[in-house]
Scaffold this active site. Structure first.
Site, PDB file in Angstrom:
ATOM      1  N   LYS A   1      31.145   8.569  62.000  1.00  0.00           N
ATOM      2  CA  LYS A   1      31.141   7.196  61.525  1.00  0.00           C
ATOM      3  C   LYS A   1      30.625   6.285  62.633  1.00  0.00           C
ATOM      4  O   LYS A   1      30.855   6.545  63.819  1.00  0.00           O
ATOM      5  CB  LYS A   1      32.585   6.821  61.150  1.00  0.00           C
TER       6      LYS A   1
ATOM      7  N   SER B   1      36.307   2.596  54.587  1.00  0.00           N
ATOM      8  CA  SER B   1      35.125   2.180  55.322  1.00  0.00           C
ATOM      9  C   SER B   1      34.287   3.335  55.856  1.00  0.00           C
ATOM     10  O   SER B   1      33.183   3.109  56.370  1.00  0.00           O
ATOM     11  CB  SER B   1      35.539   1.272  56.492  1.00  0.00           C
TER      12      SER B   1
ATOM     13  N   SER C   1      40.729   4.248  54.989  1.00  0.00           N
ATOM     14  CA  SER C   1      39.284   4.358  55.208  1.00  0.00           C
ATOM     15  C   SER C   1      38.754   5.774  55.374  1.00  0.00           C
ATOM     16  O   SER C   1      37.547   5.984  55.369  1.00  0.00           O
ATOM     17  CB  SER C   1      38.866   3.528  56.414  1.00  0.00           C
TER      18      SER C   1
END
EC number: 3.5.1.4
Length: 566
Positions: free
Chosen positions: A134, A218, A242
């Protein structure tokens, strides 16, 4: 503040640079069909652009890949090139990458192959395994934008910071030591505080299984990339769901561990320094055993010597063996495992596919001979209030500053307001006390279930929704309450894939009384949701990651078998 045209130009240049980093030979020759023409670009759709050998490699899980690369049967270069190719295709299909550094990855893979040729052994347990990250993790020579236009070409928005281009996050250092190959960073919603992935650099990250829907957030880029098998395993972060939301929305497994197990040192974040509810790092992957491989490998690096917030808590084989003993008893027809099911949290009614997914899990658990009890805990409204007070505690100062670097607007999906009211020190102390008291109430409730299980001990875990809905229609993410309560409690939790939304099954029943069942929301678009992945959340007790991962490997396989047989 930069002008509107300036930030747009910066975003466009960055967006184009990502595409330009994809080798010409891997670029799609024709435009991608619209989502109304082709909803699902997984499976056979993306396979058409790959060789049989590339498909074999990229559709193997991390455990099988590591078994090949650590023994020299597959070269690190061949595996890396296959995943770089598939990741390049994935980005062109659903916009899931922020950073592409395929050339550097292939050079790293060549060094790993050379090491193996010379020493006849692997660098570490992840030798030659491509791992995606990420876009919060710093890698030398690579931007970390976290979706902010104002962070392009800077260190977290600071133009003259000497750490720009030189800093590497602690997790990155450890993955390199383990022999992993890093090759891309994945998309996030600006600020990270959203259940959908959207930013002004790459736009919207779509769900590969149904491109009318979101990949979640996210860690949405991680979820989308893995759904297309452009990554065998990767790492995201989780402060309100997330990791688990993108995993659930993309038919994947994803672990949110308790704080203190994984190293966060040197990673970018929003509201850095907020410690009431900590963001944590965890792995995502298409298989449960891949989570265990990554989690155990990172712990082998003794991260507590490099991150002051990591607990000195190595991987505990004793807990694994104890859990496996319970599993073997269950397989022999004498289960003493007990689980709770929370069909809804008393706050957010769930869509029919989610209700059906939980029912399928409950039936599977009962068929396996496990005890199943309802879960009626302390109010989840309280958990929601504690979580959102935490999210809003700085009054939006952090995000206002970072949006102000470029003058770009905030997406509507972002949960944080820009002009709120900061908590005072006494108000923060009050919030921390309220959180501690809620944690104690929940702990006492969990302990009390020993009276109901018949096993002599409390439930071994809780099953509940990940969200009120499957992968969501853009701008319709409902609530983070189903995942956020876990963050408030700091419990470990894993997303487990179950089934897919089906417009022919998930329909309003003809029986009016059934249609009025209080925890099901019938006002949903069955046609649009058709094909969306449906997952559930499996929650364990604090710092019991070894137990929950071992149970997830067993239960995930059994649930999949039971659901597939229907």
């Amino acid at each position: 503040m930069a002008s509107n045209s300036t930030w747009r130009a910066q975003a466009e240049a960055k967006r184009q640079s990502i595409l330009d980093a994809i080798p010409e030979k891997w670029r799609l020759a024709t435009p991608v069909p619209s989502a109304t023409e082709v909803r699902d670009v997984t499976g056979s759709y993306i396979q058409q652009f790959l060789s049989k050998r590339e498909i074999e490699i990229t559709e193997s899980d991390a455990v099988d890949i590591a078994a090949q690369t650590t023994t020299g049967r597959w070269s690190a270069v061949e595996v890396t090139e296959a995943f770089c190719h598939r990741a390049a295709l994935a980005h062109q299909l659903v916009s899931c990458l922020h950073e592409v550094f395929f050339d550097a990855a292939i050079e790293d893979a060549k060094k790993l192959d050379a090491y193996f040729a010379e020493h006849k052994k692997a660098v570490g347990p992840l030798h030659g395994l491509p791992v995606s990250l990420k876009d919060q993790f710093h890698i030398k020579g690579i931007d970390t934008t976290m979706g902010y236009v104002g962070w392009i070409g800077t260190f977290q928005g600071e133009k003259e910071d000497p750490r720009f281009g030189t800093k590497e996050s602690e997790l990155v250092r450890e993955l390199r030591n383990l022999g992993a190959v890093l090759y891309c960073k994945t998309s996030v919603p600006t600020t990270l505080m959203a259940g959908e992935t959207v930013n002004n650099i790459i736009g919207y990250t779509w769900n590969p299984k149904n491109r009318l829907l979101s990949s979640g957030g996210s860690s949405g880029g991680e979820g989308a990339l893995m759904a297309l098998r452009g990554s065998p395993a990767g790492f995201g972060t989780d402060i309100g769901g997330s990791i688990r939301i993108p995993a659930g929305f993309n038919h994947l497994y994803g672990l949110r561990p308790s704080s203190g197990r994984m190293p966060y040192e040197g990673a970018a974040n929003s509201m850095d320094g907020q410690s009431t509810v900590l963001s944590v790092i965890g792995p995502l992957a298409p298989t449960a055993r891949s989570l265990t491989l990554l989690f155990k490998a990172v712990l082998s690096q003794q991260p507590w010597y490099h991150d002051p917030l990591v607990l000195e808590l190595p991987w505990r084989d004793a807990i694994v063996e104890e859990t496996r003993s319970l599993i073997e008893q269950a397989k022999a027809g004498n289960s003493t495992l007990a689980f709770a099911i929370m069909h809804w949290n008393g706050v957010d009614r769930v869509h029919p596919p989610i209700a059906r997914g939980l029912k399928l899990v409950e039936q599977a658990l009962q068929k396996m001979g496990h005890r199943v009890i309802p879960w009626n805990p302390p109010s989840h409204t309280t958990a929601d209030q504690l979580l959102f007070k935490t999210f809003f505690m700085d009054g939006g100062v952090d995000i206002k500053h970072h949006f102000g670097l470029s003058g770009e607007p905030k997406a509507s999906q972002v949960l944080i307001v820009e002009d709120g009211i900061e908590l005072s020190v006494s108000q923060l102390a009050e919030l921390n006390v309220a959180k501690r008291e809620y944690q104690k109430q929940y702990l006492d409730y969990w302990n009390s279930t020993a009276e109901l299980t018949g096993t002599g001990r409390p439930v071994d875990g809780i099953f509940c929704p990940i969200a009120p809905h499957a992968a969501i229609i853009p701008n319709q993410f409902g609530a983070v309450g189903y995942t956020g309560f876990v963050n408030v409690l700091d419990y470990p939790s894993v997303s487990i894939p179950v089934t897919f939304a089906d417009k022919t099954i998930d329909v309003r029943p003809t029986n009016p009384s059934a249609a009025l069942e209080e925890h099901i929301e019938w006002n949903y678009d069955a046609d649009t949701y058709d094909g969306a992945p449906v997952g559930v959340q499996f929650v364990g007790r604090r710092l019991q990651e070894e137990k929950i991962l071992t149970l997830t490997e067993y239960l995930g396989e059994e649930i999949s078998r039971a659901v597939g047989a229907k």
